[in-house]
Design an enzyme around this catalytic site. Structure first.
Site, mmCIF file in Angstrom:
data_model
loop_
_atom_site.group_PDB
_atom_site.id
_atom_site.type_symbol
_atom_site.label_atom_id
_atom_site.label_comp_id
_atom_site.label_asym_id
_atom_site.label_seq_id
_atom_site.Cartn_x
_atom_site.Cartn_y
_atom_site.Cartn_z
ATOM 1 N N HIS A 16 0.865 -1.202 0.000
ATOM 2 C CA HIS A 16 0.000 0.000 0.000
ATOM 3 C C HIS A 16 0.886 1.232 0.000
ATOM 4 C CE1 HIS A 16 -3.778 2.192 1.618
ATOM 5 N NE2 HIS A 16 -2.885 3.130 1.299
ATOM 6 N N HIS A 18 1.411 5.408 -1.856
ATOM 7 C CA HIS A 18 0.998 6.508 -2.739
ATOM 8 C C HIS A 18 2.254 7.092 -3.376
ATOM 9 C CE1 HIS A 18 -3.075 6.568 -0.958
ATOM 10 N NE2 HIS A 18 -2.430 6.150 0.118
ATOM 11 N N LYS A 102 -9.877 -0.542 -5.645
ATOM 12 C CA LYS A 102 -9.889 0.097 -4.331
ATOM 13 C C LYS A 102 -11.216 0.773 -4.048
ATOM 14 C CE LYS A 102 -8.031 1.865 -0.558
ATOM 15 N NZ LYS A 102 -6.851 2.638 -0.228
ATOM 16 N N HIS A 139 -10.492 1.249 1.992
ATOM 17 C CA HIS A 139 -10.263 2.271 3.025
ATOM 18 C C HIS A 139 -11.478 2.176 3.950
ATOM 19 C CE1 HIS A 139 -8.767 6.168 4.716
ATOM 20 N NE2 HIS A 139 -10.000 6.104 5.198
ATOM 21 N N HIS A 177 -4.497 -0.342 5.996
ATOM 22 C CA HIS A 177 -4.003 0.501 7.103
ATOM 23 C C HIS A 177 -4.900 0.451 8.342
ATOM 24 C CE1 HIS A 177 -6.897 3.157 5.242
ATOM 25 N NE2 HIS A 177 -6.078 3.726 4.385
ATOM 26 N N ASP A 250 1.415 2.734 3.517
ATOM 27 C CA ASP A 250 0.559 3.909 3.327
ATOM 28 C C ASP A 250 1.401 5.182 3.329
ATOM 29 O OD1 ASP A 250 -1.745 5.355 2.834
ATOM 30 O OD2 ASP A 250 -2.298 5.501 4.954
HETATM 31 N N1 LIG Z 1 -3.604 7.885 4.602
HETATM 32 C C1 LIG Z 1 -3.780 9.166 4.410
HETATM 33 O O1 LIG Z 1 -3.956 9.898 5.390
HETATM 34 N N2 LIG Z 1 -3.771 9.739 3.192
HETATM 35 C C2 LIG Z 1 -3.715 9.060 1.926
HETATM 36 C C3 LIG Z 1 -5.014 8.445 1.526
HETATM 37 C C4 LIG Z 1 -5.366 7.175 2.288
HETATM 38 O O2 LIG Z 1 -4.661 6.179 2.208
HETATM 39 O O3 LIG Z 1 -6.390 7.153 2.987
HETATM 40 C C5 LIG Z 1 -3.269 10.071 0.864
HETATM 41 O O4 LIG Z 1 -3.414 9.805 -0.321
HETATM 42 O O5 LIG Z 1 -2.724 11.132 1.247
HETATM 43 ZN ZN LIG Z 2 -3.249 5.087 1.573
HETATM 44 ZN ZN LIG Z 3 -6.811 5.111 2.980
#
Ligand SMILES: NC(=O)N[C@@H](CC(=O)O)C(=O)O
Ligand SMILES: [Zn+2]
Ligand SMILES: [Zn+2]
Length: 346
Positions: A16, A18, A102, A139, A177, A250
């Site tokens: 996971h 970003h 997702k 999520h 998460h 995450d």
């Molecule tokens: N975890 C977070 O607080 N932010 C994530 C999005 C997510 O995974 O929920 C993001 O894309 O910034």
């Molecule tokens: Zn995330």
């Molecule tokens: Zn998330």
């Protein structure tokens, strides 16, 4: 292999992360690909990666951003909306590169506005996913503004996720998460088709770290850090040896000025030191011997992918985390900025 100062484990993956897009990509991909073999790439771009073409084009941009010689493999994810069709799922699956879809409840987190407003809207899509063997990543928070932010995960499990897993028993579901004892218990009690990722920051911190003695925006992420008993339950789950829990950082970078603001963005950056942070948490729990399964075995086993075959070595050696890292045309403040860390890869 473990001894006092070296820890060698099978190459881990991040289930996971970003990576964002555009000018930020070279920085996020450099960190993510430092030792992770593969990563599940979250699709919450602006606009989100809602169809096969956009997800595959995003994959090409990630591949192009890899450092010279890198074998890092991005595993792509479709962003589900109210308008996703079963045909799109089949088309995505056929690429061989899109392994999951997702579910963002609309409005639950960063860039989730195009998410699903009522889960029943996507039941035909979930049926198609179950049929073709595409994983559902969730999520898991309700968005009802009357529900306290610290209860949103627990309420989601009870009112939404329980229904999904009952209706689609053969659908593989990853609750992403997780942050509560309730989520740990839900996943443990569910069938083998239900698993969860756990971040390093939810193992290392609780809400006191974010809120006591001053507000620390870089700890603000969603689902939000909970009280200490939940942190303890997550540590117990991650180090239990159960195959249902695995590594998903995450890591979610936001530019420094977007975090240090009157209304700061949700997301914490951990990709600069992902396995090092997990190693600290596992060592603190006296469970370094459980790190390899959590980081390198349980994820690929659940996704039905081969485990990596080479290894990485962590060395016990102190280093100082920089105050910030470059992020495209700005900077990102990482978790443990300016602090000492005790494990190093290399
Ligand atoms: N975890 C977070 O607080 N932010 C994530 C999005 C997510 O995974 O929920 C993001 O894309 O910034
Ligand atoms: Zn995330
Ligand atoms: Zn998330």
């Amino acid at each position: 292999m473990t001894n006092k100062s070296l820890l060698t484990i099978t190459r881990p993956d991040d289930w996971h992360i970003h990576l964002r897009d555009g000018v930020q990509l070279k920085d996020t991909v450099r960190d993510a690909s430092r030792y992770m073999g593969r990563a599940i790439i979250m699709p919450n771009l602006v606009p989100p990666a809602t169809c096969t073409e956009t997800a595959m084009a995003y994959r090409e941009r990630i591949l192009a951003a890899r450092p010279e010689g890198s074998q890092f493999e991005p595993l792509m994810v479709l962003y589900l909306t109210n308008n996703t069709t079963p045909e799109e799922i089949k088309k995505a699956k056929a690429t061989g590169h899109i392994v999951a879809a997702k579910l963002y409840p609309a409005g639950a987190t960063t860039n989730s506005d195009s998410g699903v407003t009522d889960i029943e809207n996507i039941y035909p899509v979930l049926a198609a996913m179950q049929e073709v063997g595409m994983l559902l990543l969730v999520h898991g928070e309700v968005t009802d503004s009357s529900i306290d932010i610290f209860d949103r995960e627990k309420v989601f499990l009870e009112t939404k996720l329980a229904k999904i897993v009952a209706k689609f028993p053969d659908l593989k579901v990853v609750l992403e998460h997780i942050t509560t004892q309730d989520a740990v218990e839900f996943v443990k009690a569910a069938s083998d088709n239900v698993a969860a990722t756990i971040t390093a920051h939810h193992l290392l911190y609780n809400r006191n770290h974010m809120l006591a003695g001053g507000i620390r925006p870089h700890f603000y992420c969603l689902p939000i850090l909970k009280r200490n008993i939940h942190q303890q339950a997550l540590i117990a789950a991650a180090t239990s040896g159960s195959k249902k829990f695995f590594l998903g950082t995450d890591s979610a970078p936001h530019a420094k000025d977007k975090k240090e603001a009157a209304c700061g963005c949700a997301g914490s950056y951990t990709a600069h030191a992902a396995i090092e942070l997990y190693a600290e948490a596992f060592e603190e729990a006296g469970a370094l011997d459980k790190l390899e399964a959590f980081a390198s075995f349980n994820g690929p086993d659940f996704y039905n992918l081969p485990r990596n075959t080479d290894t990485i070595t962590l060395t016990k050696a102190e280093w100082q985390v920089p105050d910030s890292y470059p992020l495209g045309d700005g900077t990102v403040v990482p978790i443990k900025a300016g602090d000492k860390m005790t494990w190093q890869v290399g």
